[in-house]
Write a protein that holds these residues in place. Structure first.
Motif, PDB file in Angstrom:
ATOM      1  N   ALA A   1      -9.941   3.635   9.973  1.00  0.00           N
ATOM      2  CA  ALA A   1      -9.743   3.311   8.552  1.00  0.00           C
ATOM      3  C   ALA A   1     -10.971   2.583   8.010  1.00  0.00           C
ATOM      4  N   ARG A   2     -11.329   2.966   6.808  1.00  0.00           N
ATOM      5  CA  ARG A   2     -12.394   2.216   6.138  1.00  0.00           C
ATOM      6  C   ARG A   2     -11.768   0.952   5.581  1.00  0.00           C
ATOM      7  N   ILE A   3     -12.499  -0.138   5.663  1.00  0.00           N
ATOM      8  CA  ILE A   3     -11.980  -1.378   5.089  1.00  0.00           C
ATOM      9  C   ILE A   3     -12.085  -1.228   3.576  1.00  0.00           C
ATOM     10  N   PRO A   4     -10.941  -1.187   2.920  1.00  0.00           N
ATOM     11  CA  PRO A   4     -10.964  -0.933   1.473  1.00  0.00           C
ATOM     12  C   PRO A   4     -11.305  -2.199   0.683  1.00  0.00           C
ATOM     13  N   ASP A   5     -11.832  -1.959  -0.489  1.00  0.00           N
ATOM     14  CA  ASP A   5     -11.973  -3.097  -1.378  1.00  0.00           C
ATOM     15  C   ASP A   5     -10.615  -3.276  -2.064  1.00  0.00           C
ATOM     16  N   LYS A   6     -10.456  -4.337  -2.769  1.00  0.00           N
ATOM     17  CA  LYS A   6      -9.148  -4.657  -3.331  1.00  0.00           C
ATOM     18  C   LYS A   6      -8.910  -4.015  -4.695  1.00  0.00           C
ATOM     19  N   THR A   7      -9.753  -3.059  -5.083  1.00  0.00           N
ATOM     20  CA  THR A   7      -9.586  -2.444  -6.400  1.00  0.00           C
ATOM     21  C   THR A   7      -8.392  -1.486  -6.437  1.00  0.00           C
ATOM     22  N   ASP A   8      -8.127  -0.794  -5.326  1.00  0.00           N
ATOM     23  CA  ASP A   8      -6.958   0.089  -5.254  1.00  0.00           C
ATOM     24  C   ASP A   8      -5.881  -0.633  -4.452  1.00  0.00           C
ATOM     25  N   GLU A   9      -4.917  -1.181  -5.160  1.00  0.00           N
ATOM     26  CA  GLU A   9      -3.914  -2.031  -4.535  1.00  0.00           C
ATOM     27  C   GLU A   9      -3.092  -1.292  -3.486  1.00  0.00           C
ATOM     28  N   ALA A  10      -2.771  -0.030  -3.714  1.00  0.00           N
ATOM     29  CA  ALA A  10      -1.960   0.734  -2.766  1.00  0.00           C
ATOM     30  C   ALA A  10      -2.693   0.930  -1.435  1.00  0.00           C
TER      31      ALA A  10
END
Length: 93
Positions: free
Chosen positions: A49-58
């Motif tokens: 998994a890529r560590i997501p930024d918090k812009t896409d809450e889901a």
């Protein structure tokens, strides 16, 4: 009952007991293998998994939930995430 029949009966009882123990151990081994397989699948998913930024809450919530699932599965397998040991030295302090 002759002595030979008694010895045979004792040996058969011993064999039956050992077969029960073996069946029980096989069932436990299958359970452990299944749990470890599930654990490694989750970690494979987490590692890829890529560590997501918090812009896409889901997506962020899914990532955090995946980390939590991995942590829970590790604890169920007997691993302490605090002291990083199977034999807990911190007792979750």
């Amino acid at each position: 009952m002759s002595a030979l029949e008694r010895v045979i009966a004792e040996q058969q009882a011993k064999i039956d007991g050992l077969q029960k123990v073996l069946a029980s151990q096989l069932k436990q081994l299958e359970t452990v293998f299944t749990r470890h397989n599930e654990l490694f699948e989750k970690f494979g998913e987490l590692i890829d998994a890529r560590i997501p930024d918090k812009t896409d809450e889901a997506i962020w919530k899914r990532y955090v939930a995946l980390k939590w699932e991995c942590r829970q599965m590790m604890a169920e397998a007997g691993f302490c995430c605090h002291c990083r040991n199977f034999v807990c030295e911190c007792e979750n302090d």
